[in-house]
Structures are given as structure tokens and as C-alpha cells.
Design a protein around this motif. Structure first.
Motif, PDB file in Angstrom:
ATOM      1  N   ASP A  97      -1.305  -9.487   3.230  1.00 52.77           N
ATOM      2  CA  ASP A  97      -0.109  -8.772   2.800  1.00 52.77           C
ATOM      3  C   ASP A  97       0.867  -9.749   2.147  1.00 52.77           C
ATOM      4  O   ASP A  97       1.308 -10.721   2.776  1.00 52.77           O
ATOM      5  CB  ASP A  97       0.578  -8.098   3.993  1.00 52.77           C
ATOM      6  N   THR A  98       1.205  -9.493   0.887  1.00 52.97           N
ATOM      7  CA  THR A  98       2.168 -10.320   0.158  1.00 52.97           C
ATOM      8  C   THR A  98       3.149  -9.412  -0.565  1.00 52.97           C
ATOM      9  O   THR A  98       2.807  -8.270  -0.906  1.00 52.97           O
ATOM     10  CB  THR A  98       1.467 -11.234  -0.861  1.00 52.97           C
ATOM     11  N   PRO A  99       4.367  -9.878  -0.836  1.00 51.76           N
ATOM     12  CA  PRO A  99       5.353  -9.020  -1.504  1.00 51.76           C
ATOM     13  C   PRO A  99       5.220  -8.981  -3.027  1.00 51.76           C
ATOM     14  O   PRO A  99       5.884  -8.183  -3.682  1.00 51.76           O
ATOM     15  CB  PRO A  99       6.688  -9.661  -1.098  1.00 51.76           C
ATOM     16  N   SER A 115      11.094  -6.609  -1.363  1.00 52.18           N
ATOM     17  CA  SER A 115      11.922  -7.231  -0.323  1.00 52.18           C
ATOM     18  C   SER A 115      11.101  -7.618   0.901  1.00 52.18           C
ATOM     19  O   SER A 115      11.525  -8.452   1.690  1.00 52.18           O
ATOM     20  CB  SER A 115      13.054  -6.283   0.076  1.00 52.18           C
ATOM     21  N   SER A 116       9.906  -7.023   1.048  1.00 52.63           N
ATOM     22  CA  SER A 116       9.011  -7.400   2.133  1.00 52.63           C
ATOM     23  C   SER A 116       7.588  -7.026   1.729  1.00 52.63           C
ATOM     24  O   SER A 116       7.376  -6.189   0.840  1.00 52.63           O
ATOM     25  CB  SER A 116       9.389  -6.698   3.439  1.00 52.63           C
ATOM     26  N   GLU A 119       6.853  -3.250   2.299  1.00 51.19           N
ATOM     27  CA  GLU A 119       7.336  -2.321   1.278  1.00 51.19           C
ATOM     28  C   GLU A 119       6.414  -2.327   0.066  1.00 51.19           C
ATOM     29  O   GLU A 119       6.131  -1.279  -0.519  1.00 51.19           O
ATOM     30  CB  GLU A 119       8.769  -2.684   0.870  1.00 51.19           C
ATOM     31  N   LYS A 120       5.946  -3.504  -0.319  1.00 52.74           N
ATOM     32  CA  LYS A 120       5.004  -3.569  -1.452  1.00 52.74           C
ATOM     33  C   LYS A 120       3.713  -2.834  -1.124  1.00 52.74           C
ATOM     34  O   LYS A 120       3.179  -2.066  -1.942  1.00 52.74           O
ATOM     35  CB  LYS A 120       4.712  -5.019  -1.791  1.00 52.74           C
ATOM     36  N   CYS A 121       3.185  -3.011   0.090  1.00 54.79           N
ATOM     37  CA  CYS A 121       1.932  -2.384   0.471  1.00 54.79           C
ATOM     38  C   CYS A 121       2.053  -0.863   0.499  1.00 54.79           C
ATOM     39  O   CYS A 121       1.151  -0.158   0.030  1.00 54.79           O
ATOM     40  CB  CYS A 121       1.475  -2.903   1.830  1.00 54.79           C
ATOM     41  N   ASN A 172      -7.134  -6.744  -7.301  1.00 54.46           N
ATOM     42  CA  ASN A 172      -6.577  -7.670  -6.305  1.00 54.46           C
ATOM     43  C   ASN A 172      -5.749  -6.946  -5.240  1.00 54.46           C
ATOM     44  O   ASN A 172      -4.784  -7.501  -4.705  1.00 54.46           O
ATOM     45  CB  ASN A 172      -5.718  -8.742  -6.980  1.00 54.46           C
ATOM     46  N   CYS A 173      -6.119  -5.708  -4.947  1.00 56.59           N
ATOM     47  CA  CYS A 173      -5.427  -4.934  -3.916  1.00 56.59           C
ATOM     48  C   CYS A 173      -6.313  -4.859  -2.678  1.00 56.59           C
ATOM     49  O   CYS A 173      -7.534  -4.806  -2.774  1.00 56.59           O
ATOM     50  CB  CYS A 173      -5.111  -3.527  -4.411  1.00 56.59           C
TER      51      CYS A 173
END
Length: 258
Positions: A97-99, A115-116, A119-121, A172-173
Motif C-alpha cells: 500500500d502506497t499513497p 493523504s494516506s 485513501e489511494k487504495c 501496477n495495482c
């Protein structure tokens, strides 16, 4: 009212759209050191990346950039793209998990940092399933199946027609964002986002009384301690009063002539 509800009421409800997800983002710079320094500076506005769907039929999936300037409660709609303009979603790192993530459109590429990581995921997860539903309906309209079309065992599948639209690709997901356990992951990510926002809110509330106490103490010191010109003026008055009292005292001690 949370941020997503406020954005929905102000931006999307008047346009007859349903807001699916909204996350806070900022631009990602190539130089990580400069990006870190930039992130530490006070920004004049906050940027939110929103995913919505129209209530009209056929439904359209839209990606909208919304901003809110500091000191105001109003949101302003900036850029908007349809999912048909979205060529690729790059999750940057498929292993954790990366932002960071990229959105590649027809004429531009936006590099974002959420921001986290949670949230991106959750944004990528909702976007993936929205794209799946949209492109599935689009392909069904382009290639309607007649009642007599029956698949025979071992028969080759029909290939996509040359005029079919180009779908959005996800690279890349993480597979868990696009797998069967998507609902479980969504609950986990929403819990992480909630806890992160609660932590930030508590930190801000704890720091506020300290700042207010420091400001009050500074004001109190400035009021209680006179400025240098006032000190000099007060000293002159005291010296003049002492001189007058001294002169009066000498006059009182002089005996009258006999």
C-alpha cells in the motif's frame, strides 16, 4: 458533516451526479526531497480528487478535481474528465500500500500523492469497479447478443470488434483491489481512513490550546510591560516629581528671621 458529504452537496447534487468517493491529494514531484519540502509548506488550498456517476441514462463516470482555499468553506470545481478519456491508472507499486498513483488521460498525465495509502487504495478500488461496470455496459451496447446466439462447447469466442472503445487499463495495482474480497478491503480501508482522520483531529485540538495560551501570555506581557519610550517618559516624570518634593522640603525647613 464530513468532507465527502459537503463536496457532494455543494458540487455534485446540483449537477444531478452521485459522488462515489473523494480523497485529498497533492501533486507528486520527481525529486522526492523537493516533494517532501513542498509538502511541509503551508498550502493555500486543498485539492480533492472525486469520482462520480451521473443519474441520467446512459450513466457517465466522471473524475473531477475540486479545490477549497484556506479560510473558506466553499468548494470550487476545476477540471473534469470522463472515464472514456482515462487511458491508464498506474498504482506505482503492486506489492504494498502506497499513497502514490498516476492517472493517464488522452492529453495529460496527472501524478498524485494521496493523504494516506488507505485513501489511494479505496479510490483505485472504487474506480476499478466503476470502470468495469461502465465498459461492460458499453461493450454490451456495441455488441448486442441476439436470442439465437448460443455458445457451443469448444467454439471460439467472438473477438472485440475494431470499432469497440478502448478500455481503461490498470497497471501496477494490487490484486486485492480488483479481486473478490473487494468489499472486505473497502471496510478495512475506510476504518484506516477514519482512524487517521481522528488522530489528526486530536493532534490539532491538543496543539490549539497551547498556541492560544502562548498568544495570551504574549499579549499579557505586552500589556503589562510598557514600551521603552513609555519607560523613559515615566522616568522623567518621577525625577521631576522628586525634584519638586525636594525643593518643597528645603523651603519647609527654613526658619523665619527673628
Amino acid at each position: 458533516m464530513n468532507i465527502q458529504s459537503a463536496i457532494s452537496r455543494e458540487i455534485f447534487v446540483p449537477r444531478d451526479e452521485k459522488l462515489l468517493v473523494a480523497i485529498e491529494v497533492m501533486r507528486r514531484m520527481k525529486n522526492k526531497r523537493l516533494s517532501f519540502l513542498r509538502a511541509g509548506r503551508k498550502r493555500d488550498y486543498l485539492t480533492y480528487l472525486c469520482l462520480s456517476v451521473t443519474n441520467s441514462r446512459p450513466a457517465q463516470v466522471l473524475i473531477t478535481k475540486v479545490k477549497r482555499y484556506r479560510g473558506t468553506r466553499q468548494f470550487a470545481k476545476r477540471s473534469q474528465w470522463s472515464v472514456e478519456q482515462l487511458r491508464q491508472v498506474n498504482g506505482i507499486n503492486p506489492d504494498k500500500d502506497t499513497p502514490e498513483f498516476d492517472l493517464v488521460f488522452d492529453r495529460t498525465t496527472d501524478q498524485w500523492v494521496a493523504s494516506s495509502a488507505a485513501e489511494k487504495c479505496i479510490f483505485v478500488q472504487v474506480l476499478y469497479h466503476a470502470c468495469q461496470n461502465y465498459w461492460g455496459a458499453k461493450l454490451a451496447q456495441a455488441n448486442p447478443a441476439s436470442p439465437g446466439d448460443q455458445k457451443t462447447p469448444g467454439a471460439p469466442e467472438n473477438k472485440k470488434s475494431p470499432g469497440a472503445p478502448s478500455q481503461t487499463s490498470f497497471v501496477n495495482c494490487q490484486q486485492k483491489l480488483m479481486g473478490d474480497a473487494c468489499s472486505v478491503n473497502m471496510v478495512i480501508y475506510r476504518c484506516k481512513i477514519f482512524l487517521s482522520r481522528m488522530k489528526n483531529s486530536l493532534t490539532a485540538n491538543q496543539g490549539r490550546p497551547r498556541r492560544e495560551a502562548a498568544v495570551k501570555a504574549s499579549r499579557s506581557r505586552s500589556r503589562s510591560s510598557p514600551s521603552p519610550p513609555a519607560v523613559r517618559k515615566m522616568g522623567n516624570v518621577m525625577r521631576r516629581a522628586s525634584q519638586v518634593l525636594s525643593e518643597r522640603g528645603e523651603r519647609l525647613t527654613i526658619k523665619p528671621a527673628t
